[in-house]
Design a protein around this motif. Sequence first.
Motif: not given
Length: 444
Positions: A285-292
């Motif tokens: 899986t191409e994970m998307h870790f979106i960190e603010v």
Amino acid sequence: MGNREANFDGLVGPTHNYAGLSWGNVASGQHARSTSNPRQAALQGLDKMKALADLGLVQGVLAPQERPDMATLRRLGFTGSDSQVLDQAFREEPLLLAACCSASAMWTANAATVSPGADTQDGRVHFTPANLVNKFHRSLEHEVTGRLLRRVFADETYFCHHPALPAHEDFGDEGAANHNRLHDDNNRGLELFVYGRSAHRPDVPAPRRYPARQTLEASRAVARLHGLGEHNTVFTQQNPAVIDQGVFHNDVIAVGNGNVLFYHQQAFVDTPAMQDEIRRKLPDTEMHFIEVRDDEVPVADAVSSYLFNTQLVTLAPGHMALIAPTECAETPSVKRYLERLTTMHTPIQEVRFMDVKQSMQNGGGPACLRLRVAMSDAELAAVNPACLLDERLHQRLTDWVNRHYRDRLSPDDLRDPALLTESRTALDELTQLLALGSVYPFQR
């Protein structure tokens, strides 16, 4: 076998009021003893449900609890007729009366932890009601919550129901508010359990100001009950420093869906280790870790706007929408961030704002109001159909609210015996609308 995620929202109950019962929940404390509008609160919730159903998502309804909870008041020593019990409690222990009148079951993210059949050892969807022992008013909910869930998800071929964990702080369990499910394109799931403290490991740091409501021991117990394994679970700790800033549940600082985890920089104790474990357990899986980052949105703005207490829903393959409260559009730092988010080439392609101010003022945003249940087509077909929202049910529930709910309620009104009669009359009719049978104590 593909899964469809259904959102089961809690109907706001007729006794929705602002008593400020939730220590550690900033919004709850700020609006304590304000006058609420139960009718508007329920209609706002129904409008959100319909908006999601109109997007093509599966939307369900969970009934509120019976309040005032007269049985608990009598267990606490108040005697006489219902009217006398309410009056005595109001005069002698007004906070106990408020607790027994709380409509907090509306926040069904705390109703239970749910594991889809695609993840569990026996292939059934598993439910464990949260014991919510950290707050007295919420600890009263789990028995009726379990009964309601059994009426909505009744077929034992597809659904398995567990009792709540033991009612002790070592096993403090807050349900899906501290649980996310990630998955790959083939629906291979990974369940992310987030805890605030450990009851048995002194080396695990804990917050100092506000309580950490979820324990590691509770999370592990739920995973065992649900037949999950090391291969499809991740246990990670919420940052104690953000709990002390009013982040009482993980869903106030992070939300996940599919191959996306959207979270604040300060959300977790060890973010890199968590990311590595997720990647290792979802290798295809191409994970998307979106960190603010904190310099983009400070924790205080994230908490006041409930940026992360949003619903992250899949509208089409590779296309997700963030269902956010209108407070996000009214907070400058959050508004700027969301405008940029949809241009970052992640699956989050759009943001839709919903007005749930009555819930927000009591400390719960869009994500608090819903329990996520991922199901196969066969499992979905086994759900009580009367609890699935369509145009007709939305209209019937709207009419029901307008007939039975008050448009203002102050904490002092909780002593009014007419409120008890109104609430029971409404709930008795609701159980017929939703084909639930006799689920409330006054019906049994």
